[in-house]
Design a protein around this motif. Structure first.
Motif, PDB file in Angstrom:
ATOM      1  N   ALA A 373       0.833  -1.210   0.000  1.00  8.14           N
ATOM      2  CA  ALA A 373       0.000   0.000   0.000  1.00  8.14           C
ATOM      3  C   ALA A 373       0.864   1.255   0.000  1.00  8.14           C
ATOM      4  O   ALA A 373       0.565   2.234  -0.701  1.00  8.14           O
ATOM      5  N   PHE A 374       1.964   1.248   0.773  1.00  6.31           N
ATOM      6  CA  PHE A 374       2.852   2.403   0.815  1.00  6.31           C
ATOM      7  C   PHE A 374       3.481   2.665  -0.555  1.00  6.31           C
ATOM      8  O   PHE A 374       3.486   3.804  -1.054  1.00  6.31           O
ATOM      9  N   GLY A 375       4.031   1.599  -1.168  1.00  6.87           N
ATOM     10  CA  GLY A 375       4.636   1.755  -2.495  1.00  6.87           C
ATOM     11  C   GLY A 375       3.617   2.194  -3.533  1.00  6.87           C
ATOM     12  O   GLY A 375       3.891   3.082  -4.360  1.00  6.87           O
ATOM     13  N   SER A 376       2.432   1.595  -3.490  1.00  9.54           N
ATOM     14  CA  SER A 376       1.377   1.940  -4.445  1.00  9.54           C
ATOM     15  C   SER A 376       0.903   3.375  -4.247  1.00  9.54           C
ATOM     16  O   SER A 376       0.633   4.096  -5.216  1.00  9.54           O
ATOM     17  N   THR A 377       0.795   3.801  -2.981  1.00 10.42           N
ATOM     18  CA  THR A 377       0.353   5.166  -2.696  1.00 10.42           C
ATOM     19  C   THR A 377       1.345   6.183  -3.243  1.00 10.42           C
ATOM     20  O   THR A 377       0.957   7.180  -3.871  1.00 10.42           O
ATOM     21  N   THR A 378       2.634   5.941  -3.023  1.00 11.05           N
ATOM     22  CA  THR A 378       3.671   6.814  -3.589  1.00 11.05           C
ATOM     23  C   THR A 378       3.523   6.901  -5.101  1.00 11.05           C
ATOM     24  O   THR A 378       3.526   7.996  -5.694  1.00 11.05           O
ATOM     25  N   HIS A 379       3.397   5.731  -5.723  1.00 11.06           N
ATOM     26  CA  HIS A 379       3.238   5.629  -7.174  1.00 11.06           C
ATOM     27  C   HIS A 379       2.042   6.449  -7.647  1.00 11.06           C
ATOM     28  O   HIS A 379       2.132   7.243  -8.585  1.00 11.06           O
ATOM     29  N   TRP A 380       0.886   6.272  -6.978  1.00 10.14           N
ATOM     30  CA  TRP A 380      -0.351   6.865  -7.489  1.00 10.14           C
ATOM     31  C   TRP A 380      -0.511   8.334  -7.145  1.00 10.14           C
ATOM     32  O   TRP A 380      -1.179   9.072  -7.877  1.00 10.14           O
ATOM     33  N   ILE A 381       0.084   8.798  -6.051  1.00  8.66           N
ATOM     34  CA  ILE A 381       0.052  10.239  -5.794  1.00  8.66           C
ATOM     35  C   ILE A 381       0.773  10.967  -6.927  1.00  8.66           C
ATOM     36  O   ILE A 381       0.274  11.960  -7.482  1.00  8.66           O
ATOM     37  N   LEU A 382       1.945  10.461  -7.294  1.00  7.56           N
ATOM     38  CA  LEU A 382       2.689  11.066  -8.404  1.00  7.56           C
ATOM     39  C   LEU A 382       1.972  10.864  -9.733  1.00  7.56           C
ATOM     40  O   LEU A 382       1.977  11.741 -10.597  1.00  7.56           O
ATOM     41  N   ALA A 383       1.324   9.687  -9.883  1.00  6.38           N
ATOM     42  CA  ALA A 383       0.583   9.407 -11.116  1.00  6.38           C
ATOM     43  C   ALA A 383      -0.648  10.290 -11.240  1.00  6.38           C
ATOM     44  O   ALA A 383      -1.165  10.496 -12.341  1.00  6.38           O
ATOM     45  N   ALA A 384      -1.152  10.800 -10.115  1.00  5.86           N
ATOM     46  CA  ALA A 384      -2.278  11.741 -10.157  1.00  5.86           C
ATOM     47  C   ALA A 384      -1.796  13.154 -10.463  1.00  5.86           C
ATOM     48  O   ALA A 384      -2.404  13.877 -11.250  1.00  5.86           O
ATOM     49  N   ILE A 385      -0.679  13.541  -9.846  1.00  5.90           N
ATOM     50  CA  ILE A 385      -0.199  14.919  -9.994  1.00  5.90           C
ATOM     51  C   ILE A 385       0.364  15.175 -11.395  1.00  5.90           C
ATOM     52  O   ILE A 385       0.005  16.158 -12.060  1.00  5.90           O
ATOM     53  N   ILE A 386       1.237  14.279 -11.863  1.00  2.00           N
ATOM     54  CA  ILE A 386       1.976  14.554 -13.105  1.00  2.00           C
ATOM     55  C   ILE A 386       1.065  14.610 -14.335  1.00  2.00           C
ATOM     56  O   ILE A 386       1.082  15.608 -15.067  1.00  2.00           O
ATOM     57  N   PRO A 387       0.224  13.595 -14.612  1.00  2.00           N
ATOM     58  CA  PRO A 387      -0.657  13.707 -15.789  1.00  2.00           C
ATOM     59  C   PRO A 387      -1.641  14.876 -15.693  1.00  2.00           C
ATOM     60  O   PRO A 387      -1.983  15.479 -16.711  1.00  2.00           O
ATOM     61  N   SER A 388      -2.089  15.201 -14.473  1.00  2.00           N
ATOM     62  CA  SER A 388      -3.023  16.326 -14.309  1.00  2.00           C
ATOM     63  C   SER A 388      -2.402  17.646 -14.771  1.00  2.00           C
ATOM     64  O   SER A 388      -3.108  18.562 -15.205  1.00  2.00           O
ATOM     65  N   LEU A 389      -1.081  17.739 -14.684  1.00  3.19           N
ATOM     66  CA  LEU A 389      -0.388  18.979 -15.044  1.00  3.19           C
ATOM     67  C   LEU A 389      -0.022  19.066 -16.530  1.00  3.19           C
ATOM     68  O   LEU A 389       0.358  20.139 -17.013  1.00  3.19           O
ATOM     69  N   ILE A 390      -0.111  17.938 -17.243  1.00  6.25           N
ATOM     70  CA  ILE A 390       0.404  17.889 -18.621  1.00  6.25           C
ATOM     71  C   ILE A 390      -0.246  18.918 -19.553  1.00  6.25           C
ATOM     72  O   ILE A 390       0.474  19.653 -20.259  1.00  6.25           O
ATOM     73  N   PRO A 391      -1.599  19.034 -19.620  1.00  6.45           N
ATOM     74  CA  PRO A 391      -2.156  20.046 -20.535  1.00  6.45           C
ATOM     75  C   PRO A 391      -1.634  21.451 -20.236  1.00  6.45           C
ATOM     76  O   PRO A 391      -1.296  22.219 -21.148  1.00  6.45           O
ATOM     77  N   PHE A 392      -1.554  21.795 -18.946  1.00  5.09           N
ATOM     78  CA  PHE A 392      -1.065  23.119 -18.542  1.00  5.09           C
ATOM     79  C   PHE A 392       0.412  23.288 -18.891  1.00  5.09           C
ATOM     80  O   PHE A 392       0.822  24.321 -19.450  1.00  5.09           O
ATOM     81  N   LEU A 393       1.240  22.279 -18.575  1.00  2.52           N
ATOM     82  CA  LEU A 393       2.683  22.377 -18.838  1.00  2.52           C
ATOM     83  C   LEU A 393       2.983  22.450 -20.335  1.00  2.52           C
ATOM     84  O   LEU A 393       3.858  23.204 -20.761  1.00  2.52           O
ATOM     85  N   PHE A 394       2.269  21.661 -21.124  1.00  2.00           N
ATOM     86  CA  PHE A 394       2.491  21.689 -22.569  1.00  2.00           C
ATOM     87  C   PHE A 394       2.168  23.070 -23.148  1.00  2.00           C
ATOM     88  O   PHE A 394       2.836  23.526 -24.078  1.00  2.00           O
ATOM     89  N   SER A 395       1.131  23.707 -22.604  1.00  2.00           N
ATOM     90  CA  SER A 395       0.710  25.003 -23.160  1.00  2.00           C
ATOM     91  C   SER A 395       1.545  26.164 -22.614  1.00  2.00           C
ATOM     92  O   SER A 395       1.470  27.275 -23.132  1.00  2.00           O
ATOM     93  N   THR A 396       2.343  25.941 -21.570  1.00  2.00           N
ATOM     94  CA  THR A 396       3.162  27.015 -20.986  1.00  2.00           C
ATOM     95  C   THR A 396       4.642  26.824 -21.310  1.00  2.00           C
ATOM     96  O   THR A 396       5.213  27.577 -22.098  1.00  2.00           O
ATOM     97  N   ILE A 397       5.279  25.804 -20.705  1.00  2.00           N
ATOM     98  CA  ILE A 397       6.726  25.644 -20.922  1.00  2.00           C
ATOM     99  C   ILE A 397       7.052  24.783 -22.140  1.00  2.00           C
ATOM    100  O   ILE A 397       8.186  24.771 -22.616  1.00  2.00           O
ATOM    101  N   GLY A 398       6.054  24.019 -22.649  1.00  2.00           N
ATOM    102  CA  GLY A 398       6.268  23.220 -23.852  1.00  2.00           C
ATOM    103  C   GLY A 398       6.702  21.792 -23.566  1.00  2.00           C
ATOM    104  O   GLY A 398       7.343  21.514 -22.540  1.00  2.00           O
TER     105      GLY A 398
END
Length: 439
Positions: A373-398
């Motif tokens: 659960a600890f390893g999976s939680t680490t994995h999925w917190i980052l998996a939630a944050i990073i893809p959520s930022l992709i549309p914004f990051l692509f349109s700003t920093i490229g």
């Protein structure tokens, strides 16, 4: 052994639903943003990202049912969650209801990363454990391929094509749920709950009844030590497995793998491909992922976990650097797809094949679900944050800067493999516990 393989394959089908659920949204990505007129921030964090936050909660709390009601019953509930998520998402008429049902599917994904590897690792012989637990990863990538293929085939079914894309998952979810009734409970879990006769019967079914007394003795000792010490994974003696689980999960997501899988059609379109060509290229990504995962499954008990991580890390660094250069220098045509094919092959043979096997091996029996659960939680917190930022990051920093950042992080992963990661190939779970725990 044939029965163990069959039960492992059935349990690992949770990975198929995981892979399908994670990627099927990519086909509906732009359609939903246009339909609900969402900003990049709202679309990324709510419409696209809510399932990933579901995986975080599933990973955080999935260890509780996995320990309390057992691996098998948890796997059964996972199938039910996926079924209702698929139906609800397909019938949604606004982004909030859609996000709520996607969150439910995310709970299933997060819990599956705990229950399925834990179950398989506990029924598998040490010499075949890597290969059998890696069936879970194989089914993840098979699910990914089927989601890409399904999206491509359903792309022209009208203005509501996204509903068909989301709803089709109800069929494999229902079939998987029925299959779970046919597998036995984990003998190690039964012994940890003092259900000794049930455990003996399961071991007899597995042809391993001769191991009953030794396994019972080890697990009773494990439980007694845990009761005396009020054990949890955050005690100082478990620091080594805790750090290892955190780092392998951390680097898995800092490769950008989930960001890529969630947005592959969008990334291909950023690189100059048309919509249909982008969807078709995504199928190629899914097929490459499947083929190289099979290579990883074949090699994991032969070469070991570290060698595969070395291969994957070097492949990551080369491919991600080339993708970044392609965006910086505006290379058109097949350049970006070619480099991303190399990226997905590197992931499949390295992190993809190793992560769930490795985390399921490094914690003692009574803390396996908590460690998972600890390893999976680490994995999925980052998996939630990073893809959520992709549309914004692509349109700003490229995209070039984004992929360069992922490449740099993979240099750090290579250092982790070289200096911190132990080899776990062919060692029993009980022996690994003694080796990694510092009393």
């Amino acid at each position: 052994m044939k029965k163990i393989v069959t039960w492992s394959v059935i349990a690992s089908l949770a990975g198929f639903l995981f892979g399908f659920d994670t990627v099927v949204i990519s086909g509906a990505d732009k359609k939903l943003q246009v339909l609900w007129n969402s900003s990049d921030a709202f679309h990324g964090t709510v419409v696209m990202g809510m399932a990933l936050w579901g995986t975080v909660f599933g990973a955080i709390f999935g260890g509780i049912p996995t320990n309390k009601i057992g691996r098998k019953k948890t796997l059964l509930w996972i199938g039910i969650l996926f079924f209702f998520s698929a139906i609800g998402s397909a019938l949604s008429n606004n982004p909030y209801v859609f996000a709520a049902f996607r969150f439910i599917g995310g709970l299933g994904v997060g819990a599956s990363t705990i229950a399925a590897p834990a179950y398989i690792s506990e029924i598998a012989p040490a010499k075949d454990r890597g290969k059998l637990v890696a069936f879970y990863q194989f089914n993840i990538v098979f699910g990914i391929l089927m989601a890409f293929l399904s999206n491509y085939l359903l792309r022209n079914t009208g203005e509501n094509s996204w509903r068909w894309m989301m709803g089709v998952q109800a069929f494999p979810s229902f079939i998987y749920t029925l299959f779970i009734f046919s597998i036995p409970k984990s003998p190690r879990w039964l012994l940890s709950k003092s259900r000794n006769e049930e455990a003996r019967k399961v071991l007899a079914l597995m042809g391993q009844e001769s191991e009953y007394e030794e396994m019972k003795k080890e697990i009773e000792l494990d439980n007694n030590n845990a009761a005396l010490a009020n054990d949890n994974i955050f005690l100082k003696k478990y620091r080594t497995p805790l750090i290892l689980a955190f780092l392998i999960a951390f680097f898995n997501q800092l490769s950008g793998i989930n960001a890529f899988l969630y947005y592959s059609p969008r990334i291909f379109q950023e690189a100059g491909l048309g919509e249909s060509t982008a969807l078709l290229s995504s199928i190629g990504i899914g097929a490459t992922n499947l083929v190289f995962t099979l290579v990883g499954v074949f090699l994991i008990d032969r070469l070991g976990r570290k060698v595969l991580m070395y291969i994957g890390s070097v492949g990551y660094i080369i491919s991600l650097s080339l993708v970044a250069m392609a965006f910086f220098l505006k290379w058109q045509g097949i350049a970006v797809p070619t480099f991303l094919f190399l990226f997905i092959a590197s992931h499949a043979i390295g992190q993809g094949a190793v992560i769930w096997v490795f985390i399921s091996e490094i914690f003692p029996n009574h803390l396996r679900a908590s460690g998972q659960a600890f390893g999976s939680t680490t994995h999925w917190i980052l998996a939630a944050i990073i893809p959520s930022l992709i549309p914004f990051l692509f349109s700003t920093i490229g995209p070039g800067v984004v992929f360069l950042f992922f490449a740099v992080m993979m240099v750090f992963q290579l250092l982790f493999v070289a200096f911190l990661m132990p080899e776990t190939k062919g060692i029993s779970l009980e022996e690994l516990s003694k080796k990694l725990i510092k009393e």
